[in-house]
Write a protein that holds these residues in place. Structure first.
Motif, PDB file in Angstrom:
ATOM      1  N   LEU A 297       0.887  -1.204   0.035  1.00  0.00           N
ATOM      2  CA  LEU A 297      -0.126   0.126   0.078  1.00  0.00           C
ATOM      3  C   LEU A 297       0.954   1.217  -0.039  1.00  0.00           C
ATOM      4  N   THR A 298       0.863   1.909  -1.196  1.00  0.00           N
ATOM      5  CA  THR A 298       1.586   3.212  -0.966  1.00  0.00           C
ATOM      6  C   THR A 298       0.789   4.322  -0.234  1.00  0.00           C
ATOM      7  N   PRO A 299       1.701   5.288   0.180  1.00  0.00           N
ATOM      8  CA  PRO A 299       1.038   6.321   0.753  1.00  0.00           C
ATOM      9  C   PRO A 299       0.055   7.100   0.195  1.00  0.00           C
ATOM     10  N   GLN A 300       0.340   7.345  -1.238  1.00  0.00           N
ATOM     11  CA  GLN A 300      -0.571   8.188  -2.144  1.00  0.00           C
ATOM     12  C   GLN A 300      -1.798   7.414  -2.434  1.00  0.00           C
ATOM     13  N   HIS A 301      -1.780   6.113  -2.272  1.00  0.00           N
ATOM     14  CA  HIS A 301      -2.885   5.091  -2.410  1.00  0.00           C
ATOM     15  C   HIS A 301      -3.893   5.148  -1.300  1.00  0.00           C
ATOM     16  N   ALA A 302      -3.087   5.135  -0.227  1.00  0.00           N
ATOM     17  CA  ALA A 302      -3.527   5.226   1.313  1.00  0.00           C
ATOM     18  C   ALA A 302      -4.280   6.569   1.503  1.00  0.00           C
ATOM     19  N   TYR A 303      -3.773   7.643   0.814  1.00  0.00           N
ATOM     20  CA  TYR A 303      -4.443   8.978   0.970  1.00  0.00           C
ATOM     21  C   TYR A 303      -5.585   9.097   0.095  1.00  0.00           C
ATOM     22  N   GLN A 304      -5.709   8.575  -0.846  1.00  0.00           N
ATOM     23  CA  GLN A 304      -6.893   8.354  -1.777  1.00  0.00           C
ATOM     24  C   GLN A 304      -8.151   7.748  -1.106  1.00  0.00           C
ATOM     25  N   ASN A 305      -7.459   6.372  -0.478  1.00  0.00           N
ATOM     26  CA  ASN A 305      -8.499   5.353   0.248  1.00  0.00           C
ATOM     27  C   ASN A 305      -9.164   6.440   1.465  1.00  0.00           C
TER      28      ASN A 305
END
Length: 130
Positions: free
Chosen positions: A4-12
Motif C-alpha cells: 500500500l503506497t502512501p498516495q493510495h492510502a491517502y486516496q483511500n
C-alpha cells in the motif's frame, strides 16, 4: 499482495470520508440493514482505515510533528478517535435490537470529524498536494 503506497492510502482515506458521510445519512434515515451491510463488508473503506492511516503515518511525506498529530491507536490522536468512534457506533448498531440512531449518527459524525483533522494535516504535505 501489493504494498500500500502512501498516495493510495491517502486516496483511500478520502474515500473513507465519503463512506462515513453515507453512513451518517443512513443513520439519519434509520436504515439499519443498509448500515449493517456496509459495516459488515470487509471490503469497505472504513474497514481498511487503520492500514491506510498506518501507511500514511509511516511515510516520509510527513514530518515527526505531523505523524504525532495524527497518531495511531496506541498513541491516541485523531486516528484513534476515528477507530474508537466508528467502533462504538458499529457496536451500538450491531448489538442492540432497538438501535439508538442518534447515538450511531453521532459516532459516525465524530469519526468523520476526526478523519477531517487527519485530512487537514495531510493536505498540508506533499502527499495531499501541498
Amino acid at each position: 499482495t501489493t504494498k500500500l503506497t502512501p498516495q493510495h492510502a491517502y486516496q483511500n482515506l478520502l474515500s473513507t470520508r465519503e463512506e462515513l458521510s453515507s453512513l451518517i445519512a443512513l443513520a439519519q434515515k434509520k436504515q439499519k440493514q443498509s448500515l449493517l451491510d456496509i459495516i459488515n463488508d470487509d471490503s469497505s473503506q472504513i474497514s481498511a482505515f487503520e492500514a491506510n492511516a498506518k501507511a500514511v503515518v509511516s511515510s516520509s511525506f510527513l514530518d515527526a510533528d505531523e505523524k504525532k498529530a495524527i497518531g495511531t491507536i496506541r498513541t491516541y490522536g485523531p486516528a484513534a478517535d476515528v477507530i474508537i468512534m466508528y467502533g462504538g457506533a458499529s457496536v451500538e448498531l450491531r448489538d442492540n435490537e432497538t438501535s439508538n440512531f442518534k447515538s450511531i449518527e453521532r459516532g459516525f459524525t465524530r469519526a468523520r470529524d476526526s478523519l477531517d483533522e487527519i485530512l487537514l494535516i495531510l493536505r498540508s504535505t506533499d502527499l495531499g498536494g501541498k
